[in-house]
Design a protein around this motif. Structure first.
Motif, PDB file in Angstrom:
ATOM      1  N   MET A   1     -60.107 -41.910  19.570  1.00 23.08           N
ATOM      2  CA  MET A   1     -60.514 -43.550  19.408  1.00 23.08           C
ATOM      3  C   MET A   1     -61.845 -43.570  20.304  1.00 23.08           C
ATOM      4  SD  MET A   1     -58.923 -45.507  18.116  1.00 23.08           S
ATOM      5  CE  MET A   1     -59.068 -47.000  17.320  1.00 23.08           C
ATOM      6  N   SER A   2     -61.963 -42.881  21.154  1.00 23.51           N
ATOM      7  CA  SER A   2     -63.169 -43.214  22.006  1.00 23.51           C
ATOM      8  C   SER A   2     -64.608 -42.690  21.113  1.00 23.51           C
ATOM      9  CB  SER A   2     -63.198 -42.449  23.338  1.00 23.51           C
ATOM     10  OG  SER A   2     -63.135 -40.858  23.095  1.00 23.51           O
ATOM     11  N   SER A   3     -64.209 -41.796  20.135  1.00 23.49           N
ATOM     12  CA  SER A   3     -65.594 -41.406  19.418  1.00 23.49           C
ATOM     13  C   SER A   3     -66.156 -42.661  18.591  1.00 23.49           C
ATOM     14  CB  SER A   3     -65.260 -40.459  18.506  1.00 23.49           C
ATOM     15  OG  SER A   3     -64.219 -40.656  17.455  1.00 23.49           O
ATOM     16  N   ILE A   4     -65.468 -43.653  18.345  1.00 24.67           N
ATOM     17  CA  ILE A   4     -65.817 -44.718  17.796  1.00 24.67           C
ATOM     18  C   ILE A   4     -67.107 -45.634  18.673  1.00 24.67           C
ATOM     19  CG2 ILE A   4     -65.258 -47.230  16.640  1.00 24.67           C
ATOM     20  CD1 ILE A   4     -62.574 -45.783  16.042  1.00 24.67           C
ATOM     21  N   THR A   6     -68.892 -44.403  21.126  1.00 23.14           N
ATOM     22  CA  THR A   6     -69.907 -43.709  21.478  1.00 23.14           C
ATOM     23  C   THR A   6     -70.979 -43.662  20.830  1.00 23.14           C
ATOM     24  OG1 THR A   6     -69.139 -41.666  20.775  1.00 23.14           O
ATOM     25  CG2 THR A   6     -68.794 -42.378  22.812  1.00 23.14           C
ATOM     26  N   THR A   7     -72.442 -43.508  21.130  1.00 22.35           N
ATOM     27  CA  THR A   7     -73.399 -43.706  20.271  1.00 22.35           C
ATOM     28  C   THR A   7     -74.334 -42.433  20.479  1.00 22.35           C
ATOM     29  OG1 THR A   7     -74.874 -44.939  21.599  1.00 22.35           O
ATOM     30  CG2 THR A   7     -73.590 -46.133  20.073  1.00 22.35           C
ATOM     31  N   GLN A   8     -74.748 -41.521  19.411  1.00 22.87           N
ATOM     32  CA  GLN A   8     -75.507 -40.403  19.667  1.00 22.87           C
ATOM     33  C   GLN A   8     -77.055 -40.927  19.929  1.00 22.87           C
ATOM     34  OE1 GLN A   8     -74.771 -37.934  16.511  1.00 22.87           O
ATOM     35  NE2 GLN A   8     -72.619 -37.352  17.377  1.00 22.87           N
ATOM     36  N   THR A   9     -77.673 -39.954  20.630  1.00 26.78           N
ATOM     37  CA  THR A   9     -79.019 -40.218  20.781  1.00 26.78           C
ATOM     38  C   THR A   9     -79.872 -39.909  19.442  1.00 26.78           C
ATOM     39  OG1 THR A   9     -79.008 -39.277  22.975  1.00 26.78           O
ATOM     40  CG2 THR A   9     -81.139 -39.285  22.167  1.00 26.78           C
ATOM     41  N   PRO A  10     -80.731 -40.901  18.915  1.00 23.33           N
ATOM     42  CA  PRO A  10     -81.250 -40.531  17.833  1.00 23.33           C
ATOM     43  C   PRO A  10     -82.536 -39.449  17.930  1.00 23.33           C
ATOM     44  CG  PRO A  10     -82.009 -42.677  18.670  1.00 23.33           C
ATOM     45  CD  PRO A  10     -80.897 -42.076  19.551  1.00 23.33           C
ATOM     46  N   TRP A  11     -82.512 -38.484  17.090  1.00 26.02           N
ATOM     47  CA  TRP A  11     -83.621 -37.704  17.344  1.00 26.02           C
ATOM     48  C   TRP A  11     -84.544 -37.710  16.073  1.00 26.02           C
ATOM     49  CZ3 TRP A  11     -83.479 -34.525  21.253  1.00 26.02           C
ATOM     50  CH2 TRP A  11     -82.243 -34.374  21.749  1.00 26.02           C
ATOM     51  N   VAL A  12     -85.693 -37.690  16.598  1.00 26.91           N
ATOM     52  CA  VAL A  12     -86.881 -37.907  15.555  1.00 26.91           C
ATOM     53  C   VAL A  12     -87.101 -36.619  14.561  1.00 26.91           C
ATOM     54  CG1 VAL A  12     -89.249 -38.402  15.618  1.00 26.91           C
ATOM     55  CG2 VAL A  12     -87.944 -39.305  17.285  1.00 26.91           C
TER      56      VAL A  12
END
Length: 148
Positions: A1-4, A6-12
């Motif tokens: 449930m915690s994965s909802i 979390t936000t990932q760092t956007p890679w360019v």
């Protein structure tokens, strides 16, 4: 449930990069301070979307390379050397002689030695254009003045 949550760092990605052109006047600037700022900008660390493994380098045009300053006694005591690979092929040259002979090389070597020693260094250095005088052939790119 915690994965909802979390936000990932956007890679360019390479395709998303917009490169800028900057012009820097090296007149009466100190070599080391100028080189460290140029290396910082070439790596793309000034961008908010900096990604270490992507070439985000902006193009930098340096003019008036012959009017660069070195502090202390570095003009006479700093020695640049290269070797031909043959016996007795060591060539030594002081910073003063290198500045008289090829002033662009002085800034180039300082920036090159401040960049990381990896595969990207050669790509980053191709985006650095150094000229001894005031004139340069990059007026069509409309470089923005960069104050350092």
């Amino acid at each position: 449930m915690s994965s909802i949550f979390t936000t990932q760092t956007p890679w360019v990605k390479k395709e998303e990069i917009k490169r800028e052109w900057y012009i820097v006047d090296a007149k009466d600037k100190i070599l080391g301070r100028l080189a460290s700022k140029l290396a910082y900008i070439l790596q793309g660390k000034h961008r908010p979307d900096y990604t270490p493994h992507v070439d985000q380098a902006d193009f930098i045009v340096v003019i008036n390379a012959e009017k660069i300053k070195l502090t202390g006694k570095k003009l006479d005591q700093k020695v640049y050397w290269r070797h031909s690979g043959y016996m007795g092929g060591l060539k030594l040259e002081t910073a003063r002689k290198l500045l008289e002979r090829k002033p662009e090389q002085l800034i180039y070597l300082a920036v090159k030695r401040m960049l990381p020693r990896n595969r990207m260094r050669k790509k980053l250095l191709k985006k650095l254009k150094i000229y001894a005088g005031e004139s340069h052939p990059h007026t069509a790119q409309n470089p923005k003045p960069l104050e350092i």
